[in-house]
Design an enzyme around this catalytic site. Structure first.
Site, PDB file in Angstrom:
ATOM      1  CG  ASP A   1      -2.016   1.040   1.135  1.00  0.00           C
ATOM      2  OD1 ASP A   1      -2.548   1.427   2.196  1.00  0.00           O
ATOM      3  OD2 ASP A   1      -2.313   1.490   0.005  1.00  0.00           O
TER       4      ASP A   1
ATOM      5  CE  LYS B   1      -0.795   3.433  -3.987  1.00  0.00           C
ATOM      6  NZ  LYS B   1      -0.752   2.682  -2.679  1.00  0.00           N
TER       7      LYS B   1
ATOM      8  CG  ASP C   1      -5.380  -0.157  -1.214  1.00  0.00           C
ATOM      9  OD1 ASP C   1      -5.240   0.907  -0.601  1.00  0.00           O
ATOM     10  OD2 ASP C   1      -6.464  -0.500  -1.741  1.00  0.00           O
ATOM     11  CG  ASN C   2      -4.440   2.176  -3.563  1.00  0.00           C
ATOM     12  OD1 ASN C   2      -3.576   2.126  -2.671  1.00  0.00           O
ATOM     13  ND2 ASN C   2      -5.643   2.686  -3.350  1.00  0.00           N
TER      14      ASN C   2
ATOM     15  CD  GLU D   1      -8.408   4.787  -0.155  1.00  0.00           C
ATOM     16  OE1 GLU D   1      -8.698   3.739  -0.749  1.00  0.00           O
ATOM     17  OE2 GLU D   1      -7.272   5.239  -0.168  1.00  0.00           O
TER      18      GLU D   1
HETATM   19  O1  LIG Z   1       4.041   5.625   2.017  1.00  0.00           O
HETATM   20  C1  LIG Z   1       4.758   5.830   1.083  1.00  0.00           C
HETATM   21  C2  LIG Z   1       4.379   6.856   0.013  1.00  0.00           C
HETATM   22  S1  LIG Z   1       2.831   7.605   0.079  1.00  0.00           S
HETATM   23  C3  LIG Z   1       1.558   6.497   0.403  1.00  0.00           C
HETATM   24  C4  LIG Z   1       1.228   5.609  -0.776  1.00  0.00           C
HETATM   25  N1  LIG Z   1      -0.229   5.516  -1.015  1.00  0.00           N
HETATM   26  C5  LIG Z   1      -0.806   6.281  -1.943  1.00  0.00           C
HETATM   27  O2  LIG Z   1      -0.157   7.060  -2.622  1.00  0.00           O
HETATM   28  C6  LIG Z   1      -2.306   6.180  -2.130  1.00  0.00           C
HETATM   29  C7  LIG Z   1      -2.955   7.145  -2.886  1.00  0.00           C
HETATM   30  C8  LIG Z   1      -4.362   7.107  -3.064  1.00  0.00           C
HETATM   31  C9  LIG Z   1      -5.050   8.141  -3.866  1.00  0.00           C
HETATM   32  C10 LIG Z   1      -4.663   9.487  -3.799  1.00  0.00           C
HETATM   33  C11 LIG Z   1      -5.309  10.458  -4.542  1.00  0.00           C
HETATM   34  C12 LIG Z   1      -6.372  10.084  -5.380  1.00  0.00           C
HETATM   35  F1  LIG Z   1      -7.030  11.019  -6.088  1.00  0.00           F
HETATM   36  C13 LIG Z   1      -6.765   8.767  -5.458  1.00  0.00           C
HETATM   37  C14 LIG Z   1      -6.113   7.795  -4.711  1.00  0.00           C
HETATM   38  C15 LIG Z   1      -5.119   6.086  -2.467  1.00  0.00           C
HETATM   39  C16 LIG Z   1      -4.460   5.116  -1.713  1.00  0.00           C
HETATM   40  O3  LIG Z   1      -5.169   4.111  -1.104  1.00  0.00           O
HETATM   41  C17 LIG Z   1      -3.074   5.142  -1.546  1.00  0.00           C
HETATM   42  O4  LIG Z   1      -2.494   4.140  -0.805  1.00  0.00           O
HETATM   43  C18 LIG Z   1       6.049   5.031   0.890  1.00  0.00           C
HETATM   44  C19 LIG Z   1       6.883   5.370  -0.158  1.00  0.00           C
HETATM   45  C20 LIG Z   1       8.048   4.642  -0.405  1.00  0.00           C
HETATM   46  C21 LIG Z   1       8.377   3.586   0.429  1.00  0.00           C
HETATM   47  O5  LIG Z   1       9.530   2.843   0.195  1.00  0.00           O
HETATM   48  C22 LIG Z   1       7.535   3.248   1.509  1.00  0.00           C
HETATM   49  O6  LIG Z   1       7.914   2.183   2.310  1.00  0.00           O
HETATM   50  C23 LIG Z   1       6.376   3.972   1.751  1.00  0.00           C
HETATM   51 MG   LIG Z   2      -3.942   2.527  -0.534  1.00  0.00          MG
END
Ligand SMILES: O=C(CSCCNC(=O)c1cc(-c2ccc(F)cc2)cc(O)c1O)c1ccc(O)c(O)c1
Ligand SMILES: [Mg+2]
Length: 214
Positions: free
Chosen positions: A141, A144, A169-170, A199
């Site tokens: 999650d 992406k 997810d996603n 969500e």
């Molecule tokens: O946590 C992070 C990066 S940000 C979270 C990722 N999740 C999303 O981007 C995410 C986005 C959306 C979403 C946003 C805007 C919309 F208009 C539509 C959907 C929905 C979700 O359910 C999500 O999970 C990380 C990076 C590098 C690493 O190596 C690590 O271990 C962690």
């Molecule tokens: Mg997600």
């Protein structure tokens, strides 16, 4: 310097959720995201699918990539068997700081190890850092475009066993096309799509469950 959305989400949890009650933390976050401010938690609809798959796998060792505020960490950890544990990796220190407090409020901190850093660097250290042999369950999650490289890295590091379940997810929104193509066409995975919604919205999204065949 105002507060951030994760900080406002945490404040709602500390104000409205019952300490030590994971279900009330989950319900408070869902209410906050539905009625106050949308946030990118897996949410209640996809959360029920996550719950059913975690319960079916009943993992001793679970890995979560992308903690954010800890919502899905709490959903997973509350279902673990005694002695079970969830290792969760978060890249963003501000998210990690909020997640630690959400997880503590839910009272399941003893089942969770939250590690800050890039998953690409941390995955190869899982055995030496945490004495992990293999994972029973992996929830993807995070960024992406990291799903595919990290799935391959888990394979290469010998962290998957015959029957390990990867749940992503996603896969529709924002979408993970390269990852989907890989798990759906690789002879090393048995993959199935669970149709749902992004969500707290009516936009289509879904979870991909992929069983590693060894
Ligand atoms: O946590 C992070 C990066 S940000 C979270 C990722 N999740 C999303 O981007 C995410 C986005 C959306 C979403 C946003 C805007 C919309 F208009 C539509 C959907 C929905 C979700 O359910 C999500 O999970 C990380 C990076 C590098 C690493 O190596 C690590 O271990 C962690
Ligand atoms: Mg997600």
């Amino acid at each position: 310097t105002g507060s951030t959305r994760p900080q406002r989400l945490l404040r709602a949890v500390q104000k409205k959720a019952t300490q030590g009650d994971p279900q009330s933390v989950i319900a408070t976050i869902d209410d906050f995201c539905r009625h106050s401010e949308w946030a990118m938690n897996v949410g209640d609809e996809k959360g029920l699918i996550l719950d059913s798959i975690v319960s079916e796998v009943n993992p001793s060792t679970a890995l979560e990539l992308g903690t954010y505020c800890g919502y899905s960490t709490v959903r997973i950890a509350r279902l673990l068997p005694p002695g079970g544990r969830c290792i969760t990796l978060e890249f963003n220190p501000a998210y990690a700081a909020v997640a630690r407090q959400v997880i503590a409020w839910a009272g399941i901190q003893d089942k969770v190890q939250l590690v800050e850093g890039p998953s690409g660097d941390l995955i190869p250290q899982m055995k030496e850092l945490f004495g992990v042999q293999t994972f029973d369950f992996v929830f993807l999650d995070h960024w992406k475009d990291r799903y595919l490289p990290d799935a391959k890295l888990l394979e290469e590091c010998g962290l998957l066993r015959e029957g390990t379940v990867l749940l992503a997810d996603n896969v529709i929104c924002p979408g993970t096309p390269e990852y989907l193509q890989y798990v759906r066409n690789s002879p090393r995975y048995e993959s199935r799509y669970f149709k749902s919604h992004l969500e707290y919205t009516k936009v289509e999204d879904g979870l991909e469950k992929s069983v590693f065949l060894g």
